[in-house]
Write a protein that holds these residues in place. Structure first.
Motif, mmCIF file in Angstrom:
data_model
loop_
_atom_site.group_PDB
_atom_site.id
_atom_site.type_symbol
_atom_site.label_atom_id
_atom_site.label_comp_id
_atom_site.label_asym_id
_atom_site.label_seq_id
_atom_site.Cartn_x
_atom_site.Cartn_y
_atom_site.Cartn_z
ATOM 1 N N ASN A 1 4.406 5.003 -7.419
ATOM 2 C CA ASN A 1 3.290 5.840 -6.988
ATOM 3 C C ASN A 1 3.113 7.042 -7.914
ATOM 4 O OD1 ASN A 1 1.330 6.222 -4.621
ATOM 5 N ND2 ASN A 1 2.326 8.223 -4.752
ATOM 6 N N GLU A 2 4.212 7.624 -8.352
ATOM 7 C CA GLU A 2 4.142 8.781 -9.247
ATOM 8 C C GLU A 2 3.566 8.394 -10.601
ATOM 9 O OE1 GLU A 2 7.165 12.092 -11.253
ATOM 10 O OE2 GLU A 2 7.881 10.698 -9.697
ATOM 11 N N LEU B 1 -5.630 7.099 -6.098
ATOM 12 C CA LEU B 1 -4.744 6.574 -5.061
ATOM 13 C C LEU B 1 -5.215 6.906 -3.646
ATOM 14 C CD1 LEU B 1 -1.288 7.476 -6.674
ATOM 15 C CD2 LEU B 1 -2.598 5.359 -6.864
ATOM 16 N N ILE C 1 -0.112 -0.541 -0.480
ATOM 17 C CA ILE C 1 0.546 -0.651 -1.780
ATOM 18 C C ILE C 1 1.959 -1.202 -1.616
ATOM 19 C CG2 ILE C 1 1.343 0.646 -3.786
ATOM 20 C CD1 ILE C 1 -0.946 2.581 -3.372
ATOM 21 N N THR D 1 -3.014 3.852 3.026
ATOM 22 C CA THR D 1 -3.104 3.302 1.674
ATOM 23 C C THR D 1 -1.718 3.020 1.105
ATOM 24 O OG1 THR D 1 -5.169 4.515 1.285
ATOM 25 C CG2 THR D 1 -3.971 3.738 -0.649
ATOM 26 N N ALA D 2 -0.765 3.906 1.375
ATOM 27 C CA ALA D 2 0.599 3.693 0.901
ATOM 28 C C ALA D 2 1.202 2.428 1.496
ATOM 29 C CB ALA D 2 1.468 4.909 1.248
ATOM 30 N N PHE E 1 8.959 2.257 -4.687
ATOM 31 C CA PHE E 1 7.622 2.738 -4.330
ATOM 32 C C PHE E 1 7.384 4.160 -4.829
ATOM 33 C CE2 PHE E 1 4.919 5.120 -1.343
ATOM 34 C CZ PHE E 1 3.718 4.476 -1.593
#
Length: 519
Positions: free
Chosen positions: A491-492, A501, A437, A433-434, A487
């Motif tokens: 993400n955070e 997420l 993104i 998934t990361a 990133f």
């Protein structure tokens, strides 16, 4: 209403309760005796629970012990008291006891009656723990269900009139056969439709929900035409039922995600149950509305026959408006390509991650897709389309360490087949998934750079020059460095704003992956 607990020990065992003092009955603190009391089988206490009236049975709240236990239930606050002989549960108002002592006359308080009634209605329709936007959603759902139900009643009457129900010349067997055939065709179409759009229910939930709602409204209009063309009843009824079954399939598929967005305490079953209660009650109100309209016009058969055609455009507009506004109150926390693109666009522009509520305002609901230049697509290159040299050179530069790559693509849009250029994100098999993104973050960065320069028009003219190739790969390198820097903070912040997420919902085309082969 108050409750009282009486404690009556057996007469065969006489002892003083350890917290009861004969010297000071109005004490507020007590200490348990160090001597342990042993209760044998012969000691059988009798505990009585009584419901008292508003007079509190002569209880004076001036000298009891206030126990540190308060009960909040159904909007009422009650507290336990010890008066020296028994425990009482009394409704309190602030620090005092509501109801006072004996001899207080009964007083009818309209405000309290209205408050209690509204609270009871709210508890009947609304789950206990839901998000703040749920009330707005239910208000628009009320508008939608009432007028949709009234339209369905009028459409059913029209279909009965078309097949001859109530007329002596009607053939019962033929009418039943037509009804069964149109239901069978509708269910078959429902299966085909559901199988073809399974993933779209997640990725384009609001758009599909509103589009099928328009289809449902269209089906009611077709049913209203059956009395006008009774010889084509099977054709019209089947066409209307196909549209209805498709809309029903979409409604059942999209309801759980919508309910989940409101269930902040994982009380999905409660939210679903309350939704069924709302639908039944609102639909019954719509049925009553249609019945009242028919009763008012029962003496004018001609006007009663033309009533559905007069009310159809009005009720349909209100119905669709209620659905549209209701979907605006649905804030989905799951990530799709469109929502992630909105989030990343805001992050690149201002360094801000919008909340699900803010994204839902910008999310497309209607069936018209946005026509932004250089749109981003997730998938793989189409070999039948015209491939640019940039795409070929980009694929040649892919290495084994890459989890995705970005290239340009050329497509033709609209009936006029207008030549357009877009950005394609190709994701490798096994990507996390990361990685998705990060790939979309890089693609959005590239799009923003191309839109803010004249480089796009240059590539449309000729993308084979060395200068263009050099600029393209330089842009890819700059975008990769940007992704590595941004990133982590992105993400955070997405996690802080409440986005889920764990997964990204993609449709069938977007789920296509490539595999790397080093020949």
């Amino acid at each position: 209403m108050q409750s009282t607990i009486y404690y009556k020990p057996s007469t065969s065992h006489n002892f003083q309760l350890p917290w009861k003092s004969t010297k000071n009955p109005a004490f507020k603190t007590f200490r348990l005796s160090s001597k342990t009391l042993t209760l044998t089988n012969s000691l059988r206490p009798q505990i009585t629970f009584e419901l008292e009236g508003g007079a509190n049975d002569g209880f004076q709240p001036s000298n009891p012990v206030k126990l540190p236990v308060v009960i909040q239930r159904h909007g009422k606050v009650s507290r336990y008291f010890w008066d020296g002989s028994r425990v009482r549960l009394l409704r309190v108002d602030g620090d005092g006891v509501d109801g006072g002592g004996s001899g207080v006359p009964f007083c009818f308080d309209l405000d309290k009656v209205v408050e209690a009634s509204s609270l009871a209605i709210r508890n009947f329709f609304i789950p206990k723990q839901v998000s703040e936007n749920y009330i707005g959603y239910v208000k628009w759902k009320f508008l939608h269900r009432v007028f949709s139900s009234a339209l369905q009643v009028l459409a059913t009457q029209a279909m009965f009139r078309a097949i001859g129900i109530g007329y002596s010349r009607s053939l019962t067997s033929a009418a039943a056969l037509n009804w069964v055939l149109k239901d069978g065709l509708g269910r078959l179409s429902r299966c085909i439709y559901t199988a073809s759009l399974a993933s779209a229910f997640d990725t384009n939930l609001k758009r599909v929900r509103f589009t099928t709602s328009m289809l449902f409204t269209f089906s009611i209009g077709v049913e209203l035409l059956t009395p006008v063309f009774p010889h084509h009843f099977l054709l019209l009824a089947s066409l209307a039922n196909v549209a209805k079954q498709m809309s029903l399939a979409c409604y059942m598929a999209t309801s759980p995600p919508i309910h989940r967005s409101f269930a902040i305490a994982d009380n999905l079953a409660e939210v679903s149950a309350k939704s069924q209660i709302q639908s039944v009650c609102f639909d019954n109100l719509g049925l009553m509305l249609a019945a009242v309209l028919n009763m008012l016009l029962k003496n004018n058969q001609r006007l009663q026959t033309g009533l559905p055609f007069i009310l159809y455009p009005i009720f349909s507009a209100i119905d669709l408006f209620g659905i549209y506004q209701g979907l605006k109150h649905v804030h989905l926390q799951t990530l799709t390509k469109d929502r992630l693109e909105i989030i990343i666009g805001s992050w690149i522009s201002s360094g801000y991650v919008p909340s699900p509520e803010e994204v839902s305002k910008d999310e497309e609901i209607n069936f018209m897709w946005s026509k932004e230049p250089l749109r981003i697509r997730i998938g793989c290159l189409n070999p039948k389309a015209q491939l640019s040299k940039l795409s070929v050179m980009t694929m040649q530069s892919v290495s084994n360490e890459d989890h995705y790559f970005i290239c340009t693509e050329i497509f033709y849009q609209g009936l006029a087949k207008t030549r357009e250029q877009g950005i394609l994100l190709c994701i490798r098999e096994g990507a996390r998934t990361a990685d998705v993104i990060m790939g979309l973050l890089q693609a959005c960065y590239v799009c923003k750079a191309l839109r803010s320069s004249m480089w796009e028009s240059t590539t449309k003219a000729s993308d084979s020059s060395d200068l263009i190739l050099k600029e393209w790969f330089k842009l890819l390198d700059d975008s990769k460095r940007y992704v590595q820097q941004q990133f982590g903070p992105l993400n955070e912040q997405m996690m802080v704003r409440g986005w889920a997420l764990k997964n990204i919902l993609l449709n069938t085309e977007e789920q296509t992956r490539y595999s790397y082969m080093d020949d």
